[in-house]
Design a protein around this motif. Structure first.
Motif, mmCIF file in Angstrom:
data_model
loop_
_atom_site.group_PDB
_atom_site.id
_atom_site.type_symbol
_atom_site.label_atom_id
_atom_site.label_comp_id
_atom_site.label_asym_id
_atom_site.label_seq_id
_atom_site.Cartn_x
_atom_site.Cartn_y
_atom_site.Cartn_z
ATOM 1 N N THR A 22 0.832 -1.037 0.198
ATOM 2 C CA THR A 22 0.027 0.072 0.049
ATOM 3 C C THR A 22 0.795 1.192 0.154
ATOM 4 N N ASN A 24 2.271 2.446 2.945
ATOM 5 C CA ASN A 24 2.242 2.813 4.261
ATOM 6 C C ASN A 24 3.063 1.863 5.027
ATOM 7 N N ASP A 26 4.233 1.805 7.776
ATOM 8 C CA ASP A 26 3.866 1.542 9.519
ATOM 9 C C ASP A 26 2.315 0.523 9.414
ATOM 10 N N ALA A 27 1.836 0.318 8.449
ATOM 11 C CA ALA A 27 0.490 -0.377 8.478
ATOM 12 C C ALA A 27 0.770 -1.831 8.600
ATOM 13 N N THR A 55 5.054 -5.350 10.158
ATOM 14 C CA THR A 55 4.830 -4.097 9.250
ATOM 15 C C THR A 55 4.947 -4.256 8.032
#
Length: 70
Positions: A22, A24, A26-27, A55
């Motif tokens: 994606t 991101n 930290d997702a 992560t």
């Protein structure tokens, strides 16, 4: 879109699990997913993984050419 395929680290076969990136870092990635190796040789070891605190940045860091061996 880029994706990371999950492979078994013992037999080097694809587990059928993929993660779409994606962007991101930290997702959480593959949270609460059980990953088992479909090969008969690894089923004798009964290898099951549950990724809880992985992560997306950690998956990208450990991947090699879009493949991660877990």
């Amino acid at each position: 879109m880029q994706k990371i395929d999950v492979y078994c680290k013992h037999c080097r076969k694809k587990t059928g699990v993929s993660h779409l990136i994606t962007g991101n870092g930290d997702a959480p990635a593959l949270q609460n997913v059980l990953i088992t190796c479909p090969q008969k040789s690894c089923k004798e070891d009964i290898r099951v993984l549950t990724l809880k605190k992985f992560t997306e940045a950690q998956l990208i860091k450990k991947s090699i050419d879009g493949k991660i061996y877990l």
